[in-house]
Design a protein around this motif. Structure first.
Motif, PDB file in Angstrom:
ATOM      1  N   GLU A   1      25.351   5.308 -15.403  1.00  0.00           N
ATOM      2  CA  GLU A   1      24.272   4.713 -14.605  1.00  0.00           C
ATOM      3  C   GLU A   1      23.205   4.132 -15.530  1.00  0.00           C
ATOM      4  O   GLU A   1      22.635   3.072 -15.250  1.00  0.00           O
ATOM      5  CB  GLU A   1      23.668   5.747 -13.646  1.00  0.00           C
TER       6      GLU A   1
ATOM      7  N   PRO B   1      20.177  -0.437  -6.928  1.00  0.00           N
ATOM      8  CA  PRO B   1      20.994   0.706  -6.513  1.00  0.00           C
ATOM      9  C   PRO B   1      21.879   1.181  -7.664  1.00  0.00           C
ATOM     10  O   PRO B   1      22.177   0.420  -8.595  1.00  0.00           O
ATOM     11  CB  PRO B   1      21.833   0.151  -5.364  1.00  0.00           C
ATOM     12  N   THR B   2      22.297   2.423  -7.571  1.00  0.00           N
ATOM     13  CA  THR B   2      23.182   2.984  -8.591  1.00  0.00           C
ATOM     14  C   THR B   2      24.595   2.443  -8.396  1.00  0.00           C
ATOM     15  O   THR B   2      24.952   1.949  -7.315  1.00  0.00           O
ATOM     16  CB  THR B   2      23.223   4.515  -8.491  1.00  0.00           C
TER      17      THR B   2
ATOM     18  N   SER C   1      27.105   4.287  -8.135  1.00  0.00           N
ATOM     19  CA  SER C   1      27.686   5.159  -7.098  1.00  0.00           C
ATOM     20  C   SER C   1      27.397   4.615  -5.703  1.00  0.00           C
ATOM     21  O   SER C   1      28.290   4.585  -4.845  1.00  0.00           O
ATOM     22  CB  SER C   1      27.141   6.579  -7.218  1.00  0.00           C
ATOM     23  N   GLU C   2      26.172   4.181  -5.470  1.00  0.00           N
ATOM     24  CA  GLU C   2      25.815   3.606  -4.168  1.00  0.00           C
ATOM     25  C   GLU C   2      26.589   2.316  -3.915  1.00  0.00           C
ATOM     26  O   GLU C   2      27.085   2.080  -2.802  1.00  0.00           O
ATOM     27  CB  GLU C   2      24.318   3.315  -4.098  1.00  0.00           C
ATOM     28  N   LEU C   3      26.687   1.484  -4.938  1.00  0.00           N
ATOM     29  CA  LEU C   3      27.385   0.208  -4.790  1.00  0.00           C
ATOM     30  C   LEU C   3      28.873   0.419  -4.542  1.00  0.00           C
ATOM     31  O   LEU C   3      29.474  -0.262  -3.708  1.00  0.00           O
ATOM     32  CB  LEU C   3      27.152  -0.663  -6.023  1.00  0.00           C
TER      33      LEU C   3
ATOM     34  N   ALA D   1      30.226   3.004  -3.099  1.00  0.00           N
ATOM     35  CA  ALA D   1      30.364   3.510  -1.720  1.00  0.00           C
ATOM     36  C   ALA D   1      30.332   2.354  -0.728  1.00  0.00           C
ATOM     37  O   ALA D   1      31.148   2.304   0.211  1.00  0.00           O
ATOM     38  CB  ALA D   1      29.262   4.520  -1.412  1.00  0.00           C
ATOM     39  N   ASN D   2      29.412   1.409  -0.915  1.00  0.00           N
ATOM     40  CA  ASN D   2      29.339   0.237  -0.033  1.00  0.00           C
ATOM     41  C   ASN D   2      30.579  -0.635  -0.183  1.00  0.00           C
ATOM     42  O   ASN D   2      31.087  -1.191   0.796  1.00  0.00           O
ATOM     43  CB  ASN D   2      28.084  -0.571  -0.312  1.00  0.00           C
TER      44      ASN D   2
END
Length: 174
Positions: free
Chosen positions: A32, A89-90, A92-94, A96-97
């Motif tokens: 990250e 965004p991290t 990880s967030e990206l 997930a999306n």
């Protein structure tokens, strides 16, 4: 291999699925912290590149009539320039999306007919040799994904990560 209702998209479907694989491989192992590094203050960072990639899939979803909005649209819509004052965004967030929208778009691509591919998609590019159709919009999205994966792959090497692998995760069916 999944087959589209449109013979024209039978070239796009494998590219779309391969981009899913390449995107995940390109991001593999990037921390990250490193995802926010820029080169000499002149490049986009990996988080921006990944966000723009995911936003491209959300944009394609919208044109295909899928009612899903990128939660980070204001940061990435139409390749919006990187803003050094914004918290991105991290990865990880990206990711997930990405995994949320990608299978939905994939399923929609399989159901498109040749007639629908001829529909106009106003892009207001005003390029004489570029008909603004759904087919060409899909092609532009595939091209954008190619570009972004290449950029992320280059950043991997600059940030001293091993080169991207072309391994395939058979569990990703989109």
């Amino acid at each position: 291999m999944d087959t589209s209702l449109s013979a024209q998209l039978n070239m796009i479907i494998p590219a779309y699925r391969m981009h899913t694989q390449i995107f995940m491989n390109a991001l593999d192992g990037i921390s990250e912290e490193d995802a926010l590094k820029r080169i000499e203050g002149r490049t986009n960072h990996v988080a921006w590149m990944a966000g723009n990639f995911v936003n491209t899939r959300y944009g394609l979803a919208g044109v295909l009539g899928i009612n899903e909005k990128d939660p980070f649209d204001e940061l990435f819509f139409q390749g919006k320039a990187l803003d050094t004052q914004v918290t991105y965004p991290t990865l990880s967030e990206l990711k997930a999306n990405f995994h949320k929208i990608s299978p939905v778009v994939y399923d929609a691509l399989l159901k498109i007919t040749d007639a629908r591919l001829k529909e106009e998609v106003p892009l207001h590019m005003n390029i004489s040799f570029f008909p603004e159709t759904l087919l060409n919009f899909i092609g532009m999205c595939i091209g954008r994904e190619d570009y972004l994966c290449g950029q992320i792959g280059l950043m991997r090497r600059i940030l001293d990560y091993p080169g991207m692998k072309y391994e395939v995760n058979e569990q990703l069916k989109y």
